[in-house]
Design a protein around this motif. Structure first.
Motif, PDB file in Angstrom:
ATOM      1  N   ARG A   1       0.858  -1.192   0.000  1.00  0.00           N
ATOM      2  CA  ARG A   1       0.000   0.000   0.000  1.00  0.00           C
ATOM      3  C   ARG A   1       0.890   1.236   0.000  1.00  0.00           C
ATOM      4  NH1 ARG A   1      -3.780  -2.709   4.597  1.00  0.00           N
ATOM      5  NH2 ARG A   1      -5.051  -3.978   3.200  1.00  0.00           N
ATOM      6  N   CYS A   2       0.710   2.062  -0.998  1.00  0.00           N
ATOM      7  CA  CYS A   2       1.614   3.202  -1.189  1.00  0.00           C
ATOM      8  C   CYS A   2       0.907   4.521  -0.912  1.00  0.00           C
ATOM      9  CB  CYS A   2       2.144   3.208  -2.614  1.00  0.00           C
ATOM     10  SG  CYS A   2       0.868   3.587  -3.851  1.00  0.00           S
TER      11      CYS A   2
ATOM     12  N   ARG B   1      -1.145  15.126   2.057  1.00  0.00           N
ATOM     13  CA  ARG B   1      -0.721  13.890   1.413  1.00  0.00           C
ATOM     14  C   ARG B   1       0.769  13.665   1.644  1.00  0.00           C
ATOM     15  NH1 ARG B   1      -5.344  13.737   1.677  1.00  0.00           N
ATOM     16  NH2 ARG B   1      -6.909  13.479   0.032  1.00  0.00           N
ATOM     17  N   ASP B   2       1.151  12.380   1.709  1.00  0.00           N
ATOM     18  CA  ASP B   2       2.557  11.984   1.786  1.00  0.00           C
ATOM     19  C   ASP B   2       3.009  11.658   0.372  1.00  0.00           C
ATOM     20  OD1 ASP B   2       5.051  10.903   2.670  1.00  0.00           O
ATOM     21  OD2 ASP B   2       4.179   8.902   2.579  1.00  0.00           O
ATOM     22  N   TRP B   3       4.097  12.297  -0.081  1.00  0.00           N
ATOM     23  CA  TRP B   3       4.506  12.172  -1.472  1.00  0.00           C
ATOM     24  C   TRP B   3       5.668  11.204  -1.626  1.00  0.00           C
ATOM     25  CZ3 TRP B   3       1.496  13.507  -5.267  1.00  0.00           C
ATOM     26  CH2 TRP B   3       0.453  14.395  -4.976  1.00  0.00           C
TER      27      TRP B   3
ATOM     28  N   THR C   1       7.344  12.530   3.217  1.00  0.00           N
ATOM     29  CA  THR C   1       7.210  13.981   3.134  1.00  0.00           C
ATOM     30  C   THR C   1       5.734  14.343   2.997  1.00  0.00           C
ATOM     31  OG1 THR C   1       9.352  14.186   2.025  1.00  0.00           O
ATOM     32  CG2 THR C   1       7.881  16.083   1.924  1.00  0.00           C
ATOM     33  N   GLU C   2       5.167  14.922   4.052  1.00  0.00           N
ATOM     34  CA  GLU C   2       3.768  15.325   4.037  1.00  0.00           C
ATOM     35  C   GLU C   2       3.646  16.808   3.708  1.00  0.00           C
ATOM     36  OE1 GLU C   2       1.545  14.237   7.507  1.00  0.00           O
ATOM     37  OE2 GLU C   2       2.423  12.226   7.603  1.00  0.00           O
TER      38      GLU C   2
ATOM     39  N   SER D   1      -1.368   9.295   5.952  1.00  0.00           N
ATOM     40  CA  SER D   1      -0.019   9.184   6.509  1.00  0.00           C
ATOM     41  C   SER D   1       0.293   7.721   6.800  1.00  0.00           C
ATOM     42  CB  SER D   1       0.106  10.014   7.794  1.00  0.00           C
ATOM     43  OG  SER D   1       1.420   9.926   8.317  1.00  0.00           O
ATOM     44  N   LEU D   2       1.347   7.202   6.182  1.00  0.00           N
ATOM     45  CA  LEU D   2       1.724   5.801   6.325  1.00  0.00           C
ATOM     46  C   LEU D   2       2.904   5.638   7.276  1.00  0.00           C
ATOM     47  CD1 LEU D   2       1.601   4.420   2.659  1.00  0.00           C
ATOM     48  CD2 LEU D   2       0.014   3.920   4.527  1.00  0.00           C
TER      49      LEU D   2
END
Length: 335
Positions: free
Chosen positions: A182-183, A220-222, A251-252, A287-288
């Motif tokens: 899961r990305c 979002r986290d890139w 990086t959020e 956020s993962l």
């Protein structure tokens, strides 16, 4: 090792194919995945593009098959003899899923089931199911671990959650060697210009405006697409069967912060930003937690956002011939 890559002419799938076929000739930090043959199965819908495979098209290990993962006869033929399946093929545009969910359920759920059935029949060694952080829903603070309950908020993410559960069920029921990734939000070259970064960059390069949903505060986290594919390769090689692995970029940014960076990179001002009504059911924050894949497999993102964005913007500057024929006006996706 013979690898089948579904959706291998799309944005992320083609990056994976290029990485597989460049193994040993590219970044020494890339996992040493050395296939003897790579088969790409892709329907070539609007977001699938044979030009994405141009850098490796002459590689004799590459075979391309145009077709639908929902076609049982074709899937059975293509899956036969494969050692590994890496399953990218999916409908992935959130706004399109809100306008009409049926194609998402058909491709993402029934298509995955068709592949799993064929993999089971033919004794495929490993099935890597590529998914998304959107299956977790939205999180106000902290980060999702792989054991977090699934709570999807759009038809797209609900269909991906369904396919995740199907894949894991085949492991539990049939003992299949299945792993799920899961990305977080991907960016990089060859991304179809309906997603936020290529949409904004190409609009700005053309002197146009860009749409910003709501207050721009969605976070979002890139993740650079190459880092994502490195993580998938690690999972393909060494991930534990029946497990889920989060792959993030670390990086959020709020969508407004991202917009500011893209404006600066394209020498444009805030007068080029047009506020638009927020998307229905728009997830506020993703956020993962990537501690599992980091500890078990040694994954860490290698491309920081500043360098990755600069390289991505430059790629779109240099490759108008790739994106200009694909441009869709009026399509806005920011999450």
């Amino acid at each position: 090792m013979r690898v089948l890559v579904t959706g291998g002419a799309g944005f992320i799938g083609s990056e994976y194919v290029r990485m597989l076929l460049a193994s040993g000739n590219s970044d020494p930090a890339d996992p040493p995945v050395c296939p003897s043959a790579v088969t790409v199965l892709d329907k070539l819908t609007y977001s699938g593009n044979m030009n994405n495979l141009t850098p490796v098209r002459e590689d004799r290990r590459l075979r391309f098959v145009q077709g639908d993962i929902c076609d049982p006869a074709l899937v059975d033929e293509v899956v036969a003899g494969q050692d590994v399946i890496v399953h990218f093929a999916a409908e992935s545009h959130v706004d399109r899923s809100i306008a009409g969910a049926a194609p998402f359920v058909t491709t993402n759920v029934l298509g995955t089931q068709t592949l799993l059935d064929a993999a089971l029949r033919h004794g495929v060694g490993r099935f890597v199911h590529v998914s998304t952080d959107e299956v977790y829903g939205s999180i106000d603070e902290g980060s999702w671990t792989e054991t977090w309950p699934l709570a999807p908020n759009s038809p797209y993410s609900a269909s991906k959650a369904g396919s995740d559960l199907l894949a894991l069920a085949y492991h539990r029921t049939h003992g299949m060697d299945v792993v799920v990734t899961r990305c977080s939000n991907n960016y990089g070259p060859y991304q179809f210009p309906e997603k936020v970064i290529p949409l904004f960059v190409t609009n700005l390069l053309d002197g146009g405006t860009v749409p910003l949903y709501g207050d721009g505060g969605n976070v979002r986290d890139w993740l650079h697409v190459h880092d994502h594919c490195r993580g998938i390769a690690m999972v393909q090689e060494k991930g534990r069967s029946g497990e889920v692995y989060n792959i993030g970029g670390g990086t959020e940014l709020t969508n407004k912060e991202l917009t500011g960076r893209l404006l600066e990179a394209c020498d444009a001002g805030w007068d080029r930003v047009v506020p638009v009504a927020d998307r229905k059911g728009h997830d506020r924050r993703y956020s993962l937690d990537i501690s599992k894949i980091s500890a078990e497999l040694g994954y860490a993102p290698s491309i920081d956002l500043d360098r990755g964005l600069a390289q991505t913007v430059q790629w779109y500057r240099d490759n108008r011939a790739w994106w200009e024929p694909l441009k869709e006006t009026g399509t806005a996706v920011v999450g």
